[in-house]
Enzyme design. Sequence first.
Site, PDB file in Angstrom:
ATOM      1  N   ASN A  43       0.854  -1.186   0.000  1.00 58.05           N
ATOM      2  CA  ASN A  43       0.000   0.000   0.000  1.00 58.05           C
ATOM      3  C   ASN A  43       0.890   1.236   0.000  1.00 58.05           C
ATOM      4  OD1 ASN A  43      -2.419   1.574   0.282  1.00 58.05           O
ATOM      5  ND2 ASN A  43      -1.939   1.821   2.459  1.00 58.05           N
TER       6      ASN A  43
ATOM      7  N   HIS B 149       0.762   5.059   1.430  1.00 58.37           N
ATOM      8  CA  HIS B 149       0.012   5.857   2.406  1.00 58.37           C
ATOM      9  C   HIS B 149       0.593   7.272   2.418  1.00 58.37           C
ATOM     10  CE1 HIS B 149      -2.404   6.729   5.925  1.00 58.37           C
ATOM     11  NE2 HIS B 149      -1.336   7.295   6.464  1.00 58.37           N
TER      12      HIS B 149
ATOM     13  N   SER C 137       4.611   6.850   2.481  1.00 55.10           N
ATOM     14  CA  SER C 137       5.254   5.580   2.843  1.00 55.10           C
ATOM     15  C   SER C 137       4.667   4.450   2.003  1.00 55.10           C
ATOM     16  CB  SER C 137       4.984   5.241   4.314  1.00 55.10           C
ATOM     17  OG  SER C 137       5.318   6.301   5.167  1.00 55.10           O
TER      18      SER C 137
ATOM     19  N   ASP D 161      -2.552   0.329   8.160  1.00 52.00           N
ATOM     20  CA  ASP D 161      -1.395   1.217   7.972  1.00 52.00           C
ATOM     21  C   ASP D 161      -0.267   0.936   8.966  1.00 52.00           C
ATOM     22  OD1 ASP D 161      -2.834   2.470   5.942  1.00 52.00           O
ATOM     23  OD2 ASP D 161      -3.633   4.012   7.266  1.00 52.00           O
TER      24      ASP D 161
END
Length: 206
Positions: free
Chosen positions: A114, A116, A143, A152
């Site tokens: 992912n 973020h 990030s 997260d």
Amino acid sequence: MRHGDADLPTLVVLISGNGSNLQAIIDAIAHGSLAARIAAVISNEPDAGGLERARRAGIPTRVVCHRDHAGRSEFDRALAVEIEGFAPDLLVLAGFMRILGADFVRRYPGRILNIHPALLPRFRGTDTHRRALEAGVAEHGASVHVVTEELDAGPVIRQARVPVLPDDDPDTLAARVLAEEHRLYPAAIAEYLSRLSVAPTASQQD
Ligand code: GAR
């Protein structure tokens, strides 16, 4: 000898919106800085602009709309069915705005990335740019991390930093971060694929 695309690690990219990070990944593949193949782009929003970006690049698209499913686990299962058809080496969340449940994440251990828009572990969740400004930080950024069951919170692979300027509002800060995301994400994917050992070896690339 150059092998065909079949030798490349395959990605399925999940999006919800504009897909500018998807575009950065498409461009990095086209320019040869990311050795991978996007098998499909899947959106939970039928009108996501990123679907058109995928179509323009000749990438198969699918829509799995969360509103068509009774709850998160039903949505997650429908999403997994679509994904399985493409057998990806890596799932890439690129502006995908749904939280994936623990059962879904456990299907792909260590195989979901992912991006973020914050310097994790600070500012998990949403509205990161406004919260960063309110906190008065001098530096903000993005990030790329491995997705784990906790939101997260998975291991960070790479970060990009930008200064926070005195006149910033959430939009100007978001734009500065997003420009960095476009450099960060393809490079982080390439690095992670090499760690997963699904990247082609040097001899396969020649
Ligand atoms: C990006 O800033 C990404 O970091 C963020 O959404 C934006 C998507 O832009 N993702 C999240 O907030 C995930 N929780 P894009 O659709 O143009 O790539």
